[in-house]
Design a protein around this motif. Sequence first.
Motif, PDB file in Angstrom:
ATOM      1  N   UNK A   1       1.109  -1.197  -0.299  1.00  0.00           N
ATOM      2  CA  UNK A   1      -0.305  -0.806   0.451  1.00  0.00           C
ATOM      3  C   UNK A   1       0.808   1.141   0.361  1.00  0.00           C
ATOM      4  N   UNK A   2       1.600   1.179   1.158  1.00  0.00           N
ATOM      5  CA  UNK A   2       2.674   2.635   0.735  1.00  0.00           C
ATOM      6  C   UNK A   2       3.562   2.568  -0.641  1.00  0.00           C
ATOM      7  N   UNK A   3       4.358   1.795  -0.941  1.00  0.00           N
ATOM      8  CA  UNK A   3       4.726   2.092  -1.703  1.00  0.00           C
ATOM      9  C   UNK A   3       3.534   2.813  -3.540  1.00  0.00           C
ATOM     10  N   UNK A   4       2.557   1.247  -3.465  1.00  0.00           N
ATOM     11  CA  UNK A   4       2.048   2.295  -4.204  1.00  0.00           C
ATOM     12  C   UNK A   4       0.893   3.838  -4.433  1.00  0.00           C
ATOM     13  N   UNK A   5       1.461   4.240  -3.157  1.00  0.00           N
ATOM     14  CA  UNK A   5       0.969   5.614  -2.732  1.00  0.00           C
ATOM     15  C   UNK A   5       2.339   6.067  -3.245  1.00  0.00           C
TER      16      UNK A   5
END
Length: 633
Positions: A314-318
Amino acid sequence: MSARKSAEIGQRERVQSAAMPSPFTPIADYAFLSDCHTGALVAPDGTVDWLCVPRFDAPSIFGSLLDRGAGGFRFAPFGVNVPAARAYEPGTNTLVTTWNTATGWVEVREALTMGTRQGPDMVTPHTRPPADADTDHLLVRTVLCLEGQVEVELTCEPVFDYGRTAGEWTLSGDPGRADVTAAGLTVRLATNMALGIEGGRARARHTLAAGERAYCALSWSEDLASPVDVDDAESRLAATGRFWRNWLSRSRSVDHRFRNAIERSALAIKGLTYMPTGATIAALTTSLPETPGGERNWDYRYTWMRDSTFTLQALHYLNLDWEADEFMQFVADLEPNDDGSLQIMYGIDGRRDLTESTVAEMSGYAGAHPVRIGNGAFDQRQNDVFGAVLDSILLHTRRSQRLPRRLWPVVQAQAECATKAWRSPDQGIWEARGKPRHYVSSKLVCWVAMDRAAKLAEIRGDADLKAEWQVTADEIHDDVMEHGVRDGVLRQHYETDSLDASTLLAALFGFLPHDDDVLRGSVLAIAQDLTEHGYVLRYRTDETDDGLSGKEGTFLICSFWLVSALAIIGEEQRARDLMERLLRVASPLGLFAEEFDTGTGRHLGNFPQAFSHLALIEAAARIIVAEAVPEFT
């Protein structure tokens, strides 16, 4: 059937309903506030029903969430309990509540405030490099009279140590200042209203005219610093809004109909992150029931290793790479077990001992008992932990194009542990308190461990380890396909025909290719046979030895997993349809608990639930990518 027997059955049925009349606020009606050190839940009537200070896992000082006599803090119009509207300021975790009374209108703003870092934090010391902004250790609330005249009430009644110890109040020379002390902790209440003490509570009432303002604040900072006036209070709220909007502006901007859901999920996940160490807690609360009136009540204020891979995704996607690196550094700091493996969960400060106890003095949410502190699953054998950690490291390594030196020993240790453990039974991903089994999801995540370890060895340039670890990955894969498949469908464990939603991880982790018949059969079987009104159960409790009694609701993370899995196997329209249904059952403020009771439409379990929001972001991303691909083909 006798009348008495019928009455007993009827009583049991009423107790098991999430919609049973109760003085307890429905879980989904709470607003979530956070300063990345602790969090608060605010009921629609303006009462803070849950707050632990100075950090997420500390004892509560307001605990009405779990016992109506365990303390609360209300700032709202006197005699009015239902607001006209509630919403977050866009892009923030600041709550705005508008009230309409018989005599006028007021607007309340509130937040756990953030400001410019002034120096070392002595209340909750940092192990990560401090950022420019940090918490004030303050809960600030302001009110503005918009029209007419409105009598506003302030009532602050903390009961310390999970409702077990009443505080002792001391008024200062200032009529708007009072300190309350108990259980080794002192907090200060500050306001521009005149305070009085009634037993264990501080109270104030004042009638505001149009344009008039008031404030109150609760402080547990090192020197109990508080706003000096209403302008200072509003300035702190403004700074807090800037903090959240500036943070969100660093994330990926998604111009899509799912944008609001993704951004609210991102704000919730950031709000559940403990800034001093980089750890992310599973949820803000303890002991909100998975079964109404039942015993499935757990303390989720800790960090689960299995969440790590979903957190990193999630963090890398964002594009929130700083937060991703902070979390990986927290993982690198953790003390392993004697065999080098990591525990399935740790405290937010990295502590290993999470011994479980119960709070007999608390009634529990709507009678759901016991109230638990700590989590007895911390020392369970769960073989999926190795894969979660190694998948996280690979995700992070691919993003940064380098493997940090301090993480390589973690890679080696987890790979060695997975090699030794994968043939053994365990408690499974759901931490069943029954007999250990050969859970399919545990095996396939052990495959993830060895597959990712082999890829990390390749990045490091170690051909021998790559080959060795890949051989083990292939052995695990063959074993699962031989023993874990019945009638072309992945099963819960090797000794059953029952389904389990955790086998959806075969799609999410790439255990089987997207066009594989077993994968397709497994996903569709879960969609057909492990759902209630289209929402996914973890498993059927009457078919699973989890050591507990009672039924549970559908699990929101599993429903979002199904969205992702449907998208992966090419069922994009079914994925979109389910995603739309899930977004429609979000709380009024866009938040999700752990479970959804399809019979009543109520949320169940701890709240807000990081795992639900992490899975939402992944599911949304899968659909967004699937919709974008045709544009380039």
